[in-house]
Design an enzyme around this catalytic site. Sequence first.
Site, PDB file in Angstrom:
ATOM      1  N   GLY A 160       0.745  -1.209  -0.023  1.00  0.00           N
ATOM      2  CA  GLY A 160       0.205   0.041   0.175  1.00  0.00           C
ATOM      3  C   GLY A 160       0.893   1.228   0.090  1.00  0.00           C
ATOM      4  O   GLY A 160       1.682   1.500  -1.093  1.00  0.00           O
ATOM      5  N   GLY A 199       2.500  -9.602  -2.533  1.00  0.00           N
ATOM      6  CA  GLY A 199       1.825 -10.885  -3.303  1.00  0.00           C
ATOM      7  C   GLY A 199       2.542 -11.322  -4.345  1.00  0.00           C
ATOM      8  O   GLY A 199       2.191 -12.388  -4.813  1.00  0.00           O
ATOM      9  N   GLU A 253      -5.132  -9.659 -10.539  1.00  0.00           N
ATOM     10  CA  GLU A 253      -4.553  -8.507 -10.428  1.00  0.00           C
ATOM     11  C   GLU A 253      -5.451  -7.399 -10.944  1.00  0.00           C
ATOM     12  O   GLU A 253      -5.364  -7.499 -12.417  1.00  0.00           O
ATOM     13  CB  GLU A 253      -2.958  -8.667 -10.589  1.00  0.00           C
ATOM     14  CG  GLU A 253      -2.463  -7.296 -10.821  1.00  0.00           C
ATOM     15  CD  GLU A 253      -2.444  -6.478  -9.515  1.00  0.00           C
ATOM     16  OE1 GLU A 253      -1.963  -7.023  -8.300  1.00  0.00           O
ATOM     17  OE2 GLU A 253      -2.948  -5.220  -9.700  1.00  0.00           O
ATOM     18  N   THR A 263      -4.389  -9.127  -1.770  1.00  0.00           N
ATOM     19  CA  THR A 263      -4.442  -7.561  -2.327  1.00  0.00           C
ATOM     20  C   THR A 263      -4.034  -6.713  -1.052  1.00  0.00           C
ATOM     21  O   THR A 263      -4.019  -7.173   0.240  1.00  0.00           O
ATOM     22  CB  THR A 263      -6.040  -7.266  -2.469  1.00  0.00           C
ATOM     23  OG1 THR A 263      -6.634  -7.548  -1.548  1.00  0.00           O
ATOM     24  CG2 THR A 263      -6.307  -7.920  -3.840  1.00  0.00           C
ATOM     25  N   CYS A 321      16.785 -16.589   4.108  1.00  0.00           N
ATOM     26  CA  CYS A 321      16.303 -17.853   4.528  1.00  0.00           C
ATOM     27  C   CYS A 321      15.941 -17.877   5.901  1.00  0.00           C
ATOM     28  O   CYS A 321      16.219 -17.096   6.613  1.00  0.00           O
ATOM     29  CB  CYS A 321      17.461 -18.826   4.210  1.00  0.00           C
ATOM     30  SG  CYS A 321      18.755 -18.605   5.446  1.00  0.00           S
TER      31      CYS A 321
HETATM   32  P1  NAD Z   1       1.071  -3.758  -2.703  1.00  0.00           P
HETATM   33  O1  NAD Z   1       0.367  -2.618  -2.528  1.00  0.00           O
HETATM   34  O2  NAD Z   1       2.431  -3.439  -3.269  1.00  0.00           O
HETATM   35  O3  NAD Z   1       0.287  -4.639  -3.804  1.00  0.00           O
HETATM   36  C1  NAD Z   1      -1.191  -5.026  -3.674  1.00  0.00           C
HETATM   37  C2  NAD Z   1      -1.763  -5.304  -4.944  1.00  0.00           C
HETATM   38  O4  NAD Z   1      -3.195  -5.605  -4.828  1.00  0.00           O
HETATM   39  C3  NAD Z   1      -1.539  -4.258  -6.333  1.00  0.00           C
HETATM   40  O5  NAD Z   1      -0.897  -4.591  -7.024  1.00  0.00           O
HETATM   41  C4  NAD Z   1      -2.991  -3.922  -6.464  1.00  0.00           C
HETATM   42  O6  NAD Z   1      -3.243  -3.459  -7.797  1.00  0.00           O
HETATM   43  C5  NAD Z   1      -3.958  -5.063  -6.140  1.00  0.00           C
HETATM   44  N1  NAD Z   1      -5.179  -4.971  -5.794  1.00  0.00           N
HETATM   45  C6  NAD Z   1      -5.837  -4.031  -5.094  1.00  0.00           C
HETATM   46  N2  NAD Z   1      -7.104  -4.060  -5.052  1.00  0.00           N
HETATM   47  C7  NAD Z   1      -7.300  -5.227  -5.811  1.00  0.00           C
HETATM   48  C8  NAD Z   1      -8.627  -6.050  -6.277  1.00  0.00           C
HETATM   49  N3  NAD Z   1      -9.782  -5.406  -5.818  1.00  0.00           N
HETATM   50  N4  NAD Z   1      -8.454  -6.898  -7.164  1.00  0.00           N
HETATM   51  C9  NAD Z   1      -7.463  -7.208  -7.660  1.00  0.00           C
HETATM   52  N5  NAD Z   1      -6.201  -6.668  -7.251  1.00  0.00           N
HETATM   53  C10 NAD Z   1      -6.118  -5.648  -6.360  1.00  0.00           C
HETATM   54  O7  NAD Z   1       0.999  -4.751  -1.499  1.00  0.00           O
HETATM   55  P2  NAD Z   1       1.893  -5.954  -1.130  1.00  0.00           P
HETATM   56  O8  NAD Z   1       3.396  -5.523  -0.730  1.00  0.00           O
HETATM   57  O9  NAD Z   1       1.987  -6.775  -2.155  1.00  0.00           O
HETATM   58  O10 NAD Z   1       1.091  -6.401   0.438  1.00  0.00           O
HETATM   59  C11 NAD Z   1      -0.081  -7.200   0.080  1.00  0.00           C
HETATM   60  C12 NAD Z   1      -0.775  -7.326   1.474  1.00  0.00           C
HETATM   61  O11 NAD Z   1      -0.084  -8.279   1.928  1.00  0.00           O
HETATM   62  C13 NAD Z   1      -0.712  -6.146   2.153  1.00  0.00           C
HETATM   63  O12 NAD Z   1      -1.917  -5.976   2.919  1.00  0.00           O
HETATM   64  C14 NAD Z   1       0.451  -6.270   3.285  1.00  0.00           C
HETATM   65  O13 NAD Z   1       0.220  -5.661   4.281  1.00  0.00           O
HETATM   66  C15 NAD Z   1       0.159  -8.095   3.350  1.00  0.00           C
HETATM   67  N6  NAD Z   1       1.437  -8.596   3.717  1.00  0.00           N
HETATM   68  C16 NAD Z   1       1.454  -9.766   4.042  1.00  0.00           C
HETATM   69  C17 NAD Z   1       2.786 -10.368   4.188  1.00  0.00           C
HETATM   70  C18 NAD Z   1       2.865 -11.882   4.593  1.00  0.00           C
HETATM   71  O14 NAD Z   1       3.673 -12.355   5.140  1.00  0.00           O
HETATM   72  N7  NAD Z   1       1.892 -12.961   4.459  1.00  0.00           N
HETATM   73  C19 NAD Z   1       3.858  -9.616   4.489  1.00  0.00           C
HETATM   74  C20 NAD Z   1       4.029  -8.568   3.915  1.00  0.00           C
HETATM   75  C21 NAD Z   1       2.514  -7.839   3.867  1.00  0.00           C
END
Ligand code: NAD
Length: 554
Positions: free
Chosen positions: A52, A177, A195, A263, A408
Site C-alpha cells: 500500500g 503478493g 490483479e 491484495t 532464508c
Molecule cells: P501492494 O500494495 O504492493 O500490492 C497490492 C496489489 O493488490 C496491487 O498490485 C493492487 O493493484 C492489487 N489490488 C488491489 N485491489 C485489488 C482488487 N480489488 N482486485 C485485484 N487486485 C487488487 O501490497 P503488497 O506489498 O503486495 O502486500 C499485500 C498485502 O499483504 C498487504 O496487505 C500487506 O500488508 C500484506 N503482507 C503480507 C505479508 C505476509 O507475510 N503474508 C507480508 C507483508 C505484507
Amino acid sequence: MSALPGARPVRANRGTTLTAKSWATEAPLRMLQNNLDPEVAEDPDNLVVYGGTGKAARDWKSFDAISRSLIDMEQDETLLVQSGKPVGILRTHEWAPRVLIANSNLVGDWANWPEFRRLEAMGLTMYGQMTAGSWIYIGSQGIVQGTYETFAAVADKRFGGSLAGTLTLTAGLGGMGGAQPLAVTLNGGVALCIEVDPHRARRRVETRYLDIVADSLDHGVELALRAKAARTPLSVAVIGNAADIVPELLRRGVDVDIVTDQTSAHDPLWYLPSGVSLEDWHDYAERKPEEFTDRARDSMATHVEAMVGFMDGGAEVFDYGNSIRGEAKLAGYQRSFDFPGFVPAYIRPLFAEGKGPFRWAALSGDPKDIYATDVAVREMFPDNEKLQRWMRLAPEKIAFQGLPARICWLGAGERHLAGVRFNEMVADGQISAPLAIGRDHLDSGSVASPYRETEAMADGSDAIADWPLLNALVNTASGASWVSIHHGGGVGIGRSIHAGQVCVADGTELAGRKLERVLTNDPATGVLRHVDAGYPEAEVAAERTGLVIPMSVT
Ligand code: NAD
C-alpha cells in the site's frame, strides 16, 4: 499518482568506496537508497516501497536530511528518525545503534486510519509498513521464501507434500503478493492470480515471478486447468477485480484446491472496489475517503464470502496476513473468520522455536558475494533439509532486485552462527564488502498482531504488545546497527506493533561481537514469548539454546 516534490531516481552506491565516514553509517545509507531503487520500490517517486503506502522517508526533504546526516555522523552518534523524518543526532557510544527509528506509532484511542490520515496530511507522520520505513526491504525475494514455506506447509497438510496437480487461486501481485505465483510453482502447483493493475502483473513477469498474463478470464482459466490436469507447474495472471472474479469462479464451479489473497486489504483505500476503474482509483480515494472505504469493505465482504464458499466446497482457504477478514467483518459479513490466518494454520510451530525470515544484503552490489554466502549457509547447516532445498533453488530461481540479497528462515541457535561466519568472510576477503544482516518484522518475537502473527495464541495473549517493545530494547542493548519500532504494518493502523533490527557485518572484531550477541538475543525473545504462552516446542528450544527463564515451570 503524481510524484512528490523533489522526486528523482535513487540507487544504492556500490563498491568499497565510502560516502559516509564508516560502514556503520554507510550501511543504513545504502539500504535506505536501495529501498527506493526503482527495481525494488513499487512507487519510488512517492517514496513508497511496498504494502500500500509503506514509505522509506516522510518526504524528499527528509530523505535528503537523513542521507546528509548519515554521511556526516561519527561512530559514537545516533540518529533519531520519527516517522521518516530525522529529528536529532545524539552522542551515544560505539555499541549503540547508529539509527533509532519509530514509525507510525499512535496512542491507542487515536490508532485508526482516519486519524492517521489526518495527521499524515498535516505532515506529522508516515506509514512505515514493516521493512519499508526500517530500510531492510529487499524486493519480492524478501517474502518469497516465507510464501514458499507456507505453500509447502499447505502441501504437507493437505496434498501429500507437493502441490503438483493442484490449483491455487489468489489475488494481488504487488511487492509482497508478487511472490505468490513463484512460491506456488516452486512447490509444483498451478497459480491463478487476479490483479487489477496490468502494470503490476507485467512487472512480475519481467522479474520471473510470474509465467504469463492471460488475455482474458476464460483464457486464464483454460491455461490453469490444462496445467493442473497435466500436473505441470504454471502461474497465470488474470487482469480484473478480485471482488468480481473470485465469486465468478465460484459460480462457474472451477475446481480450485487452495484459496488465499494478498491484495492491500489492510488499507481500504488501497483495495479497489468493484465498479471503480483503475484510472479513477486514487483520485476517488483522496476525494471521498469515507465513501471509498465503505465501497472497498463491501467488495471485500463479497470477495471473502466467495472464499468461504470455496472453503465450504472443500478447498484449503487461509488469510495471508492482509486483514481482509477484519475488513469484511466491518462490512457486516458474519462468516469472515470462518477460515484461519496463515500463522496459526502453518507457521506458529516455527515461531515457537524462534525461527523466522533472516535476510542479508551485499553492500558491494556484487552478486558473487551473495553466492559465497549461499555456499556458506549450506555448509553450516547440512542436516536442515528444507533449508538445503531452498538454498539450492534460490540462486537458480530468484532474480535480484537492487542490491543482491538473500533470505532464508533460520532461528534461535542458528542465526548468530551465520552472522559471525559472514563477518569472518568479510574480514578474510571472501566477500568483497560488508553485509547488512537483518530480518522482517514478521518474526517470532518481534510483533504483536492479533489478525496475523499472534492470532489465536495458546494463552490468549494475542494483543499483548509488550513483546515487540522488549525485542527492540534488547536489540538496542545488544549492539544492533539500527533498530525500529513501528505500528500498523501488515494488517493496518490499530492492528499491530512490531520491531526490527539490522546489523552490519563489516569484518571487524567489534562487529563480530555485536553480531554474536544480537543474533542470539533477537530470536531468543521469540522463544521466550512462546514459552510464556505455553508452547512445548518453545520449551524445547529454550532448553536447547540454554535460555535462562526466571519463572520457568520446568
Ligand atoms: P501492494 O500494495 O504492493 O500490492 C497490492 C496489489 O493488490 C496491487 O498490485 C493492487 O493493484 C492489487 N489490488 C488491489 N485491489 C485489488 C482488487 N480489488 N482486485 C485485484 N487486485 C487488487 O501490497 P503488497 O506489498 O503486495 O502486500 C499485500 C498485502 O499483504 C498487504 O496487505 C500487506 O500488508 C500484506 N503482507 C503480507 C505479508 C505476509 O507475510 N503474508 C507480508 C507483508 C505484507
